[in-house]
Design a protein around this motif. Structure first.
Motif, mmCIF file in Angstrom:
data_model
loop_
_atom_site.group_PDB
_atom_site.id
_atom_site.type_symbol
_atom_site.label_atom_id
_atom_site.label_comp_id
_atom_site.label_asym_id
_atom_site.label_seq_id
_atom_site.Cartn_x
_atom_site.Cartn_y
_atom_site.Cartn_z
ATOM 1 N N SER A 198 -23.356 11.622 2.907
ATOM 2 C CA SER A 198 -23.445 13.061 3.173
ATOM 3 C C SER A 198 -22.171 13.575 3.824
ATOM 4 O O SER A 198 -21.649 14.633 3.461
ATOM 5 N N ASP A 256 -25.912 -2.964 11.787
ATOM 6 C CA ASP A 256 -26.928 -1.935 11.587
ATOM 7 C C ASP A 256 -26.361 -0.526 11.720
ATOM 8 O O ASP A 256 -26.940 0.431 11.191
ATOM 9 N N SER A 297 -27.289 0.062 7.207
ATOM 10 C CA SER A 297 -28.692 0.429 7.018
ATOM 11 C C SER A 297 -28.797 1.569 6.013
ATOM 12 O O SER A 297 -27.844 2.330 5.810
ATOM 13 N N PRO A 298 -29.930 1.714 5.348
ATOM 14 C CA PRO A 298 -30.100 2.822 4.403
ATOM 15 C C PRO A 298 -29.814 4.187 5.031
ATOM 16 O O PRO A 298 -29.189 5.051 4.403
ATOM 17 N N MET A 299 -30.232 4.377 6.279
ATOM 18 C CA MET A 299 -29.990 5.656 6.945
ATOM 19 C C MET A 299 -28.503 5.903 7.148
ATOM 20 O O MET A 299 -27.986 7.005 6.906
ATOM 21 N N MET A 300 -27.772 4.852 7.569
ATOM 22 C CA MET A 300 -26.341 5.018 7.796
ATOM 23 C C MET A 300 -25.585 5.207 6.483
ATOM 24 O O MET A 300 -24.608 5.956 6.419
ATOM 25 N N ARG A 301 -26.016 4.524 5.424
ATOM 26 C CA ARG A 301 -25.380 4.740 4.115
ATOM 27 C C ARG A 301 -25.589 6.184 3.661
ATOM 28 O O ARG A 301 -24.662 6.814 3.123
ATOM 29 N N TRP A 302 -26.788 6.711 3.863
ATOM 30 C CA TRP A 302 -27.066 8.104 3.501
ATOM 31 C C TRP A 302 -26.210 9.053 4.330
ATOM 32 O O TRP A 302 -25.623 10.014 3.811
ATOM 33 N N SER A 303 -26.106 8.776 5.632
ATOM 34 C CA SER A 303 -25.311 9.622 6.519
ATOM 35 C C SER A 303 -23.841 9.612 6.110
ATOM 36 O O SER A 303 -23.185 10.665 6.072
ATOM 37 N N SER A 304 -23.317 8.443 5.774
ATOM 38 C CA SER A 304 -21.913 8.339 5.358
ATOM 39 C C SER A 304 -21.669 9.086 4.052
ATOM 40 O O SER A 304 -20.660 9.784 3.899
#
Length: 279
Positions: free
Chosen positions: A146, A133, A137-144
């Motif tokens: 960025s 996780d 997760s979608p949030m971590m993929r977005w963070s990476s």
């Protein structure tokens, strides 16, 4: 320290740094986004008992940049294998920190299939699929994604080197400055961004088919220290490392004085666990 340029199958060169002597070889794989120069204190410790090699992945320092599409787990493993094959040895121990953990695991399984498994493996606070996780997760993929976009501009504005030096607080000179500078060029930032873009898929790959390390002795090191901000994440990672150790029937060691950067805080611990695989 002996510096060499090793040619890969596609004509690039990788900068390797070796210390010590003998037929027993320890190879150190760095974490994502950082030059292999930060292994300096670990190399000094290991060199008392064995020959030890660190290297700079494609794009870092004087290593030739590689195609972004080949900065996935398989491509990184290919480069590690090229670095190892340039060094004559009798027995091999692989040490991987952070994202270097999955890389050395992948290569160890590949070598085992070829009939030449390593004498041991040391996973140093590795990126671990048992805490998936934190990566997929979608949030971590977005963070990476960025973070990957920000890195080259930061390098161009010469802001990445001070950030790297801050991250490496506690690493003695000259390794701190050398590692920070080699990790902060535009080429290094592009390499790190390319690697980062493949992490989630790499973790997913490990979840679906973990490398077969049957018969390979493994040590799992996990950093115990945390800050208030990362306390929950640190607890999650330590639990994941324990689960990995159980799954691999591995030796589990807590690095009491370290957070994630065990190579900086406790180089002697890594060296001890690495050379123990030769006994």
């Amino acid at each position: 320290m002996t510096d060499r340029l090793v040619e890969t199958a596609d004509g690039r060169v990788l900068h390797t740094m070796s210390l010590g002597a003998g037929d027993d070889l320890v190879v150190l794989e760095a974490g994502l986004g950082i030059s292999g120069r930060y292994w300096g204190p670990v190399q000094q410790q290991v060199a008392r008992s064995a020959r030890v090699v660190a290297y700079e992945r494609a794009g870092y320092g004087t290593s030739t940049p590689g195609p972004a599409r080949h900065r996935d787990l398989a491509g990184l493993t290919d480069d590690l294998q090229a670095a190892i094959e340039s060094e004559a040895h009798r027995r091999l121990v692989l040490v991987g920190h952070s994202w270097g953990g999955p890389i050395v695991r992948t290569l160890a399984a590949r070598l085992a299939v070829a009939g030449s498994p390593p004498a041991g493996l040391v996973l140093v606070d590795q990126s671990d699929e048992h805490a998936a996780d934190l990566y997929v997760s979608p949030m971590m993929r977005w963070s990476s994604a960025s973070q990957a976009k920000l890195m080259p501009p930061l390098a161009r504005m010469r802001l990445l080197a001070p950030l790297m030096r801050s991250t490496l607080t506690g690493l003695p000179e000259p390794w701190r400055t050398a590692a920070a500078d080699a990790s902060a060029t535009v080429a290094a930032a592009r390499a790190a961004a390319a690697e980062l873009s493949h992490v989630a898929d790499g973790v997913q790959q490990l979840m679906e088919a973990s490398p077969d390390l049957s018969g390979v002795p493994v040590t799992v090191l996990s950093g115990a220290r945390s800050t208030f901000a990362d306390r929950r994440m640190r607890a999650r990672l330590v639990a994941a490392h324990r689960e990995t150790a159980r799954a691999l029937d591995a030796r589990f060691v807590v690095a009491e004085r370290s957070g994630h950067l065990i190579p900086v805080a406790e180089p002697e611990l890594i060296a001890t666990e690495a050379v123990a695989h030769f006994r």
